[in-house]
Design a protein around this motif. Structure first.
Motif, PDB file in Angstrom:
ATOM      1  N   LEU A  51       0.806  -1.218   0.000  1.00 51.19           N
ATOM      2  CA  LEU A  51       0.000   0.000   0.000  1.00 51.19           C
ATOM      3  C   LEU A  51       0.845   1.276   0.000  1.00 51.19           C
ATOM      4  O   LEU A  51       0.300   2.379  -0.021  1.00 51.19           O
ATOM      5  N   TRP A  52       2.182   1.147  -0.013  1.00 49.93           N
ATOM      6  CA  TRP A  52       3.034   2.337  -0.056  1.00 49.93           C
ATOM      7  C   TRP A  52       2.723   3.174  -1.297  1.00 49.93           C
ATOM      8  O   TRP A  52       2.682   4.397  -1.239  1.00 49.93           O
ATOM      9  N   SER A  53       2.488   2.514  -2.424  1.00 49.90           N
ATOM     10  CA  SER A  53       2.269   3.254  -3.669  1.00 49.90           C
ATOM     11  C   SER A  53       0.919   3.969  -3.674  1.00 49.90           C
ATOM     12  O   SER A  53       0.787   5.035  -4.269  1.00 49.90           O
ATOM     13  N   LEU A  54      -0.064   3.399  -3.007  1.00 51.04           N
ATOM     14  CA  LEU A  54      -1.363   4.066  -2.901  1.00 51.04           C
ATOM     15  C   LEU A  54      -1.221   5.366  -2.109  1.00 51.04           C
ATOM     16  O   LEU A  54      -1.853   6.372  -2.436  1.00 51.04           O
ATOM     17  N   GLY A  55      -0.373   5.340  -1.092  1.00 52.95           N
ATOM     18  CA  GLY A  55      -0.106   6.566  -0.333  1.00 52.95           C
ATOM     19  C   GLY A  55       0.483   7.650  -1.222  1.00 52.95           C
ATOM     20  O   GLY A  55       0.039   8.803  -1.195  1.00 52.95           O
ATOM     21  N   ILE A  56       1.453   7.291  -2.036  1.00 55.44           N
ATOM     22  CA  ILE A  56       2.077   8.276  -2.927  1.00 55.44           C
ATOM     23  C   ILE A  56       1.058   8.811  -3.927  1.00 55.44           C
ATOM     24  O   ILE A  56       0.994  10.009  -4.180  1.00 55.44           O
ATOM     25  N   GLU A  57       0.240   7.932  -4.477  1.00 55.40           N
ATOM     26  CA  GLU A  57      -0.801   8.373  -5.420  1.00 55.40           C
ATOM     27  C   GLU A  57      -1.738   9.381  -4.780  1.00 55.40           C
ATOM     28  O   GLU A  57      -2.019  10.436  -5.352  1.00 55.40           O
ATOM     29  N   GLU A  58      -2.246   9.045  -3.603  1.00 53.14           N
ATOM     30  CA  GLU A  58      -3.216   9.933  -2.957  1.00 53.14           C
ATOM     31  C   GLU A  58      -2.577  11.255  -2.546  1.00 53.14           C
ATOM     32  O   GLU A  58      -3.222  12.303  -2.613  1.00 53.14           O
ATOM     33  N   GLN A  59      -1.326  11.212  -2.131  1.00 53.22           N
ATOM     34  CA  GLN A  59      -0.632  12.457  -1.804  1.00 53.22           C
ATOM     35  C   GLN A  59      -0.483  13.323  -3.054  1.00 53.22           C
ATOM     36  O   GLN A  59      -0.679  14.537  -3.008  1.00 53.22           O
TER      37      GLN A  59
END
Length: 174
Positions: free
Chosen positions: A71-79
């Motif tokens: 889920l690290w990449s989902l964090g970057i996307e949402e940021q």
């Protein structure tokens, strides 16, 4: 856009977080379960990348014991999706050239990635500023698509206008 993302992502995200919590309660050691709890909170708040970065280090546990690592990449996307519209608005408000704004931020992010990859590879992997260039590449493509669509629309409108002028001339002459 945001409502569509929530409707699409939240059901699966909630299921994954609840299932991970249940499995973690059964399978993980107390220290790992505590880390999982922090990762669940970070994932729910779309800052999993920052939580994982803060956890990284010499005593970090293996990736196999981090069920929410993906889920690290989902964090970057949402940021990105939080900051990019604000930057677009400011660029529009200050009458900046959108193409140059995209290229400037993309280049800064990419160069930051290249500059720090040797000395701080974990930070480069998890931090949004060194990963935004990847999402901005998509923004660049969207910008070119928008420009092409406008050109096509303007060409179509010009063609229609010429047709109207020709029809008016034909009526006036006939």
């Amino acid at each position: 856009f945001y409502i569509h993302r929530v409707k699409r992502l939240f059901p699966a995200l909630i299921l994954v977080l609840l299932a991970s919590y249940g499995a973690g309660w059964l399978l993980l050691l107390p220290g790992e379960f505590s880390s999982l709890g922090l990762n669940i909170v970070g994932s729910a708040g779309f800052i999993a990348n920052l939580v994982l970065w803060a956890e990284s280090g010499y005593f970090d546990s293996a990736a196999a014991s981090k069920p929410l690592l993906h889920l690290w990449s989902l964090g970057i996307e949402e940021q990105f999706y939080l900051f990019w519209p604000l930057l677009l608005y400011l660029g529009w408000r200050w009458r900046c050239n959108l193409l140059w704004l995209i290229l400037l931020i993309l280049a800064a992010s990419f160069l930051g990635n290249i500059w720090k990859i040797g000395s701080e590879p974990i930070a480069v992997f998890y931090l949004p500023l060194t990963r935004f260039w990847e999402l901005l590449a998509g923004s660049l493509l969207a910008h070119f698509l928008e420009v092409e669509q406008r050109r096509g629309l303007l060409a179509g409108l010009e063609h229609e206008r010429r047709g109207q002028v020709d029809r008016q001339r034909a009526r006036a002459g006939g």
